[in-house]
Structure formats: C-alpha cells, structure tokens
Design an enzyme around this catalytic site. Sequence first.
Site, PDB file in Angstrom:
ATOM      1  N   ASP A  79       0.811  -1.223   0.000  1.00 32.99           N
ATOM      2  CA  ASP A  79       0.000   0.000   0.000  1.00 32.99           C
ATOM      3  C   ASP A  79       0.844   1.272   0.000  1.00 32.99           C
ATOM      4  OD1 ASP A  79      -2.227  -1.672   0.124  1.00 32.99           O
ATOM      5  OD2 ASP A  79      -2.202  -1.686   2.309  1.00 32.99           O
ATOM      6  N   LYS A  96       1.904   1.939  -5.156  1.00 26.49           N
ATOM      7  CA  LYS A  96       2.464   1.334  -6.386  1.00 26.49           C
ATOM      8  C   LYS A  96       1.556   1.582  -7.586  1.00 26.49           C
ATOM      9  CE  LYS A  96       2.452  -2.628  -4.306  1.00 26.49           C
ATOM     10  NZ  LYS A  96       2.174  -2.224  -2.909  1.00 26.49           N
ATOM     11  N   ASN A 143      -5.076 -10.402  -3.771  1.00 23.35           N
ATOM     12  CA  ASN A 143      -4.863  -9.830  -2.443  1.00 23.35           C
ATOM     13  C   ASN A 143      -4.383  -8.384  -2.560  1.00 23.35           C
ATOM     14  OD1 ASN A 143      -2.486 -10.785  -3.591  1.00 23.35           O
ATOM     15  ND2 ASN A 143      -1.568 -11.484  -1.676  1.00 23.35           N
ATOM     16  N   GLY A 153      -4.348  -4.459  -3.742  1.00 28.71           N
ATOM     17  CA  GLY A 153      -5.380  -3.447  -3.936  1.00 28.71           C
ATOM     18  C   GLY A 153      -4.682  -2.179  -4.366  1.00 28.71           C
ATOM     19  N   HIS A 154      -4.788  -1.839  -5.641  1.00 32.35           N
ATOM     20  CA  HIS A 154      -4.060  -0.687  -6.185  1.00 32.35           C
ATOM     21  C   HIS A 154      -5.088   0.370  -6.618  1.00 32.35           C
ATOM     22  CE1 HIS A 154      -0.575  -3.658  -7.261  1.00 32.35           C
ATOM     23  NE2 HIS A 154      -0.797  -3.558  -5.972  1.00 32.35           N
ATOM     24  N   THR A 208      -5.849 -11.620   3.632  1.00 37.55           N
ATOM     25  CA  THR A 208      -6.963 -10.976   2.938  1.00 37.55           C
ATOM     26  C   THR A 208      -8.105 -11.969   2.725  1.00 37.55           C
ATOM     27  OG1 THR A 208      -5.990 -11.526   0.803  1.00 37.55           O
ATOM     28  CG2 THR A 208      -5.433  -9.370   1.731  1.00 37.55           C
ATOM     29  N   GLN A 256       2.108  -6.164  -3.106  1.00 38.03           N
ATOM     30  CA  GLN A 256       2.579  -6.241  -1.713  1.00 38.03           C
ATOM     31  C   GLN A 256       3.888  -5.441  -1.540  1.00 38.03           C
ATOM     32  OE1 GLN A 256       1.563  -9.659  -3.156  1.00 38.03           O
ATOM     33  NE2 GLN A 256      -0.389  -8.744  -2.666  1.00 38.03           N
ATOM     34  N   ARG A 294     -10.069  -2.880   5.922  1.00 36.16           N
ATOM     35  CA  ARG A 294      -9.529  -2.816   7.296  1.00 36.16           C
ATOM     36  C   ARG A 294      -8.733  -1.530   7.494  1.00 36.16           C
ATOM     37  NH1 ARG A 294      -6.241  -8.306   7.722  1.00 36.16           N
ATOM     38  NH2 ARG A 294      -5.863  -7.787   5.539  1.00 36.16           N
ATOM     39  N   LYS A 318       3.029  10.062  -0.812  1.00 36.91           N
ATOM     40  CA  LYS A 318       2.212  10.568   0.297  1.00 36.91           C
ATOM     41  C   LYS A 318       2.970  11.544   1.199  1.00 36.91           C
ATOM     42  CE  LYS A 318      -1.398   7.936   1.221  1.00 36.91           C
ATOM     43  NZ  LYS A 318      -2.353   6.849   1.558  1.00 36.91           N
ATOM     44  N   LEU A 319       3.892  12.292   0.579  1.00 32.97           N
ATOM     45  CA  LEU A 319       4.617  13.317   1.336  1.00 32.97           C
ATOM     46  C   LEU A 319       3.627  14.332   1.901  1.00 32.97           C
ATOM     47  CD1 LEU A 319       7.465  14.389   2.066  1.00 32.97           C
ATOM     48  CD2 LEU A 319       7.387  15.764  -0.018  1.00 32.97           C
ATOM     49  N   ASP A 320       2.556  14.594   1.139  1.00 32.00           N
ATOM     50  CA  ASP A 320       1.553  15.593   1.552  1.00 32.00           C
ATOM     51  C   ASP A 320       0.866  15.229   2.865  1.00 32.00           C
ATOM     52  OD1 ASP A 320       0.598  13.534  -0.440  1.00 32.00           O
ATOM     53  OD2 ASP A 320      -1.339  14.211   0.298  1.00 32.00           O
TER      54      ASP A 320
HETATM   55  P1  GDP Z   1      -0.664   0.198  -3.585  1.00 28.89           P
HETATM   56  O1  GDP Z   1      -1.296  -1.055  -3.069  1.00 28.89           O
HETATM   57  O2  GDP Z   1       0.789   0.257  -3.332  1.00 28.89           O
HETATM   58  O3  GDP Z   1      -1.011   0.473  -5.021  1.00 28.89           O
HETATM   59  O4  GDP Z   1      -1.309   1.374  -2.739  1.00 28.89           O
HETATM   60  P2  GDP Z   1      -2.877   1.567  -2.392  1.00 28.89           P
HETATM   61  O5  GDP Z   1      -3.581   2.015  -3.620  1.00 28.89           O
HETATM   62  O6  GDP Z   1      -3.407   0.380  -1.688  1.00 28.89           O
HETATM   63  O7  GDP Z   1      -2.791   2.708  -1.294  1.00 28.89           O
HETATM   64  C1  GDP Z   1      -2.265   3.952  -1.572  1.00 28.89           C
HETATM   65  C2  GDP Z   1      -3.369   4.998  -1.353  1.00 28.89           C
HETATM   66  O8  GDP Z   1      -2.793   6.276  -1.302  1.00 28.89           O
HETATM   67  C3  GDP Z   1      -4.360   5.054  -2.490  1.00 28.89           C
HETATM   68  O9  GDP Z   1      -5.610   5.416  -1.974  1.00 28.89           O
HETATM   69  C4  GDP Z   1      -3.827   6.162  -3.398  1.00 28.89           C
HETATM   70  O10 GDP Z   1      -4.821   6.820  -4.142  1.00 28.89           O
HETATM   71  C5  GDP Z   1      -3.238   7.084  -2.378  1.00 28.89           C
HETATM   72  N1  GDP Z   1      -2.038   7.816  -2.816  1.00 28.89           N
HETATM   73  C6  GDP Z   1      -1.036   7.420  -3.650  1.00 28.89           C
HETATM   74  N2  GDP Z   1      -0.072   8.358  -3.720  1.00 28.89           N
HETATM   75  C7  GDP Z   1      -0.474   9.362  -2.915  1.00 28.89           C
HETATM   76  C8  GDP Z   1       0.108  10.604  -2.519  1.00 28.89           C
HETATM   77  O11 GDP Z   1       1.204  10.971  -2.939  1.00 28.89           O
HETATM   78  N3  GDP Z   1      -0.586  11.365  -1.637  1.00 28.89           N
HETATM   79  C9  GDP Z   1      -1.794  10.989  -1.133  1.00 28.89           C
HETATM   80  N4  GDP Z   1      -2.401  11.783  -0.281  1.00 28.89           N
HETATM   81  N5  GDP Z   1      -2.363   9.822  -1.463  1.00 28.89           N
HETATM   82  C10 GDP Z   1      -1.706   9.023  -2.332  1.00 28.89           C
HETATM   83  P1  IMO Z   2      -0.824  -4.267  -2.187  1.00 30.64           P
HETATM   84  O1  IMO Z   2      -0.397  -4.808  -3.530  1.00 30.64           O
HETATM   85  C1  IMO Z   2      -0.936  -4.642   2.132  1.00 30.64           C
HETATM   86  C2  IMO Z   2      -1.028  -8.715   3.777  1.00 30.64           C
HETATM   87  C3  IMO Z   2      -2.287  -9.133   4.494  1.00 30.64           C
HETATM   88  C4  IMO Z   2      -1.690 -10.075   5.534  1.00 30.64           C
HETATM   89  C5  IMO Z   2      -0.563 -10.767   4.757  1.00 30.64           C
HETATM   90  C6  IMO Z   2      -0.945 -12.116   4.171  1.00 30.64           C
HETATM   91  O2  IMO Z   2      -2.117  -3.537  -2.231  1.00 30.64           O
HETATM   92  O3  IMO Z   2       0.271  -3.500  -1.555  1.00 30.64           O
HETATM   93  P2  IMO Z   2      -2.430 -12.866   2.112  1.00 30.64           P
HETATM   94  O4  IMO Z   2      -3.882 -12.644   1.823  1.00 30.64           O
HETATM   95  O5  IMO Z   2      -1.507 -12.322   1.066  1.00 30.64           O
HETATM   96  O6  IMO Z   2      -2.115 -14.286   2.440  1.00 30.64           O
HETATM   97  O7  IMO Z   2      -2.165 -12.038   3.467  1.00 30.64           O
HETATM   98  O8  IMO Z   2      -0.232  -9.887   3.695  1.00 30.64           O
HETATM   99  N1  IMO Z   2      -1.232  -8.207   2.392  1.00 30.64           N
HETATM  100  C7  IMO Z   2      -1.159  -6.924   2.048  1.00 30.64           C
HETATM  101  N2  IMO Z   2      -0.980  -5.815   2.805  1.00 30.64           N
HETATM  102  N3  IMO Z   2      -1.028  -4.540   0.792  1.00 30.64           N
HETATM  103  C8  IMO Z   2      -1.190  -5.639   0.021  1.00 30.64           C
HETATM  104  O9  IMO Z   2      -1.145  -5.588  -1.326  1.00 30.64           O
HETATM  105  C9  IMO Z   2      -1.305  -6.903   0.646  1.00 30.64           C
HETATM  106  N4  IMO Z   2      -1.476  -8.167   0.206  1.00 30.64           N
HETATM  107  C10 IMO Z   2      -1.412  -8.950   1.275  1.00 30.64           C
HETATM  108  O10 IMO Z   2      -2.927  -8.036   5.091  1.00 30.64           O
HETATM  109  O11 IMO Z   2      -1.086  -9.327   6.561  1.00 30.64           O
HETATM  110 MG    MG Z   3      -2.785  -1.690  -1.811  1.00 33.05          MG
END
Ligand code: GDP
Ligand code: IMO
Ligand code: MG
Length: 429
Positions: free
Chosen positions: A13, A16, A38, A40-41, A129, A223, A302, A330-332
């Site tokens: 998270d 990416k 698993n 979530g982008h 997940t 991940q 969660r 997410k420097l902001d």
């Molecule tokens: P990923 O799994 O690595 O793709 O990240 P996620 O999408 O799960 O979580 C990142 C969250 O932060 C998402 O809701 C994005 O829209 C948001 N996000 C990404 N870059 C930035 C940023 O530079 N600033 C802020 N405030 N939010 C961001």
């Molecule tokens: P992205 O690509 C954050 C975590 C789960 C749990 C552990 C094992 O969005 O960064 P799993 O279902 O893979 O067997 O769960 O890994 N986990 C993540 N945490 N971002 C993810 O993906 C994750 N994918 C799995 O919360 O702790």
């Molecule tokens: Mg994610």
Amino acid sequence: MANVTVIGAQWGDEGKGKIVDWLASRADAVVRFQGGHNAGHTLVVGNTTYKLSLLPSGIVTGTLSIIGNGVVLDPWHLRDEIAKLEGQGVTINPDNFAIADNCPLILPIHRDLDGLRESAAGAGKIGTTGRGIGPAYEDKVGRRAIRVCDLAHLDHLEPQLDRLCAHHDALRAGFDEPPVDRERLLNDLREIAPFVLQYAQPVWKRLKKVRKAGAKILFEGAQGVLLDVDHGTYPFVTSSNTVSGTAASGSGLGPSATGFVLGIVKAYTTRVGSGPFPTELDDDTGQKLGERGHEFGTVTGRKRRCGWFDAVLVRQSCAISGVTGIALTKLDVLDGFETVKICTGYRLHGKILDYFPSHAADQAAVEPIYEEMDGWRETTAGARSFGDLPAQAIKYVQRVQELIETPVALISTSPERDDTILVRDPFVD
Ligand code: GDP
Ligand code: IMO
Ligand code: MG
C-alpha cells in the site's frame, strides 16, 4: 535500462498503483509477476477512481497488460474485475490483455481453507486478505495446482483432481468440512474456461517478441518487501516473493530484463494484518496519519496501522531488492505536523542494531531510536516540481534518501496521476 520494475519497499500500500499508472504511458507493456487479488491498487485520474486487485495497472491507459506465471489467478474474480472496469469505460480485449497459460488457479477450496485456518489460528492469526492466496501457492509448489492451460483440457483432469482432492479432503476433514465436491468444481471450471482461455497464451513468447522489438516493459509488483515470504516479517507475510528478482521468474524473462528497480516508499509507515511494526503509533499522531492518509485497506476495508518512517526497514528492503531509486509517496500527508520523526536504528536487549533481525520475537522486541526534525506548515499537496516544495519538506526528503542509501527518483504529492515530481526518469539510463 529500458525496463522498470516497481516493487513496494514496506508492507504494501505504498502507492504502487498510482506510480505504475503514471509510468504506464511511457511503457509498451505492463506485467504483474507475483501475488494475486490480495493486492489493492488505487488509481485516481481526474474525477475517476479505479481500484485494481488482479489486473495490471497499465490496463487503464490501454497499455498491453500481462498477468505472468508467477501470479495466482482466481478466474471468477478476474471476470468480475474486468466487468467492473469495463463499466468504468476501460477497454479490455485479447489485443491489450494476456494471461500466462502456466499460471496456477485460485479455486473456491483455497478461499475456504484460508478462512478455516485463520479462524482456527487464535493468536497466531496472520490477518490474511482471505482470498486463498497462501493455499493456492502451496498447491503450486505441492504440484497439485490446476493451471490456466488445464482449462483447455478438462477431460484429462482426473489424475490432477485425485492429487488435489486427496490433499484437501484430509485437511477439510480436520476442520469437520465435507470433502471437495468434485463434480461442482469441474462444472464451475467448465463454465469459466472459455472466458479465461480467450486471454491465455505462453506470455514468455509474447514478452520475448516485445523485448526484441526494443519495447519498454514495466513490471508491477504487488505487496511489499516486508511481506516477502523469505525476507519479510515471517510468518506474518504473504506467500510469494515480492522482491524485484521475481519479475524475471514470474514472467518468463531472464534477470537482465528487470532494468531500473523502482522501490515505492511511503513517507511514513503502514501495515494491515498482524505482525511486528516497530514504529507503530497507538496515539493521536497514529490516528492523524491514518485519517490524513485515508489509510483503509482497498481489498478488505480494514484500518491500516500507522507509524513514523522507519529508515532501517527501508534501507534493508532497498538492499535486498536491489533498488536503483525510490518513489517517495504521500509526502503531503505529513503537511502541518509540527515535528516529524524518522527511525534510524533499534535498541534490542541493550544493544544497538542497524538492521531488522530475522526472528519474530526479536522483531517484536526492538525499540525504535528516533531522530526528530521540524515539520512544515505549508502544503506540498499537488506539487509537481521540486521548487513547489517547502524547504523543510526538501530537507525531509534528503534525510530519507541519505538514511536509506538510495536516491529519490520520483515524489508523489497526491492520489491524482499527474501530481508527481520527476527527479530522474527511470526509463532513461
Ligand atoms: P498500492 O497497493 O501500493 O497500489 O497502494 P494503495 O492504492 O493500496 O494505497 C495507496 C493509497 O494512497 C491510495 O488510496 C492512493 O490513491 C493514495 N495515494 C497514492 N499516492 C499518494 C500521494 O502521494 N498522496 C496521497 N495523499 N495519497 C496518495
Ligand atoms: P498491495 O499490492 C498490504 C497482507 C495481508 C496479511 C498478509 C498475508 O495492495 O500493496 P495474504 O492474503 O496475502 O495471504 O495475506 O499480507 N497483504 C497486504 N498488505 N497490501 C497488500 O497488497 C497486501 N497483500 C497482502 O494483510 O497481513
Ligand atoms: Mg494496496
């Protein structure tokens, strides 16, 4: 270095999806190489938000998007996710989307087992997940998996089903669950097969052709390194290798294809699920980071655990994964904090450590050593050039790159695609 490999350098998270989407317009192909749904982008483009779990983030820009053999694929989820994106106006067809035909499938019995185990685990719960990722990877290395190419040969599946059911029936009996309903499973597979098979192919061959033509490939990790099954906070990890090297084995290309390794690093730290987290904040500051950063899981909803930036962990991730440069995201979210802290080392049983130890008990026992800096009152949100950043924010970025011993290539200042500062283009040598 025509190719770029994007990986998460913390517990996932990190943002990416946003960075891959931004880079996708410069790439000719985007490839997922590990993990499954698993992930979530979240991508934000103008007024539209796209949430992807299985599809490569390149699909939104229409870039050729490929699911490599290293991924575990839930075919029913795939159909739903494609339908959802098509509903948002995204075009997905065999010209711009392909799936490795040697990709193992996630079956309903994997999801069942994931849930049963987590419910029975008590304090040892991993907090997965619940999507069957672990059991599906176990069946892959156990040589019992049903793969995408099997969908074209369902009349010859009996020996593999015997192996699969012998294993699962014994496990299910231990949970007082009935044996696998083979007929239902076969019927379900027959029903979904044509949908999946329209995209199935030996993708290594397609990628070889793409590479030969000099095209740029963008590998999209899911991940993060701290969730890697070898290098992460074991056993509180996912069941795949999340490090950059997996881009090669998980797509069918050699290690030289990896190119520039871009580690995605959040300006603070978050984690979902159980496991050690040295800089976790259970106080108002942790709450504030979570609220300002909207830290809720994309897949499970969660609440994410939050804490200060841990330079020890990120330095270790960058070393293990051979990171060439980072994207600091997410420097902001740190705007307006009077002071900000960075963890620069750990104290463990009276000793100072400059690395994260391997044993879970030590990982849980380390106490962070902090360095404190003045924060900044001005906003960095939406900044698109270094010159737009307040001096103190620049100081923070510089201190981060010094401590992690890895240069900053990009900075992200909002969820929106174009709110990104380019320091060094990873596609250019
Ligand atoms: P990923 O799994 O690595 O793709 O990240 P996620 O999408 O799960 O979580 C990142 C969250 O932060 C998402 O809701 C994005 O829209 C948001 N996000 C990404 N870059 C930035 C940023 O530079 N600033 C802020 N405030 N939010 C961001
Ligand atoms: P992205 O690509 C954050 C975590 C789960 C749990 C552990 C094992 O969005 O960064 P799993 O279902 O893979 O067997 O769960 O890994 N986990 C993540 N945490 N971002 C993810 O993906 C994750 N994918 C799995 O919360 O702790
Ligand atoms: Mg994610």
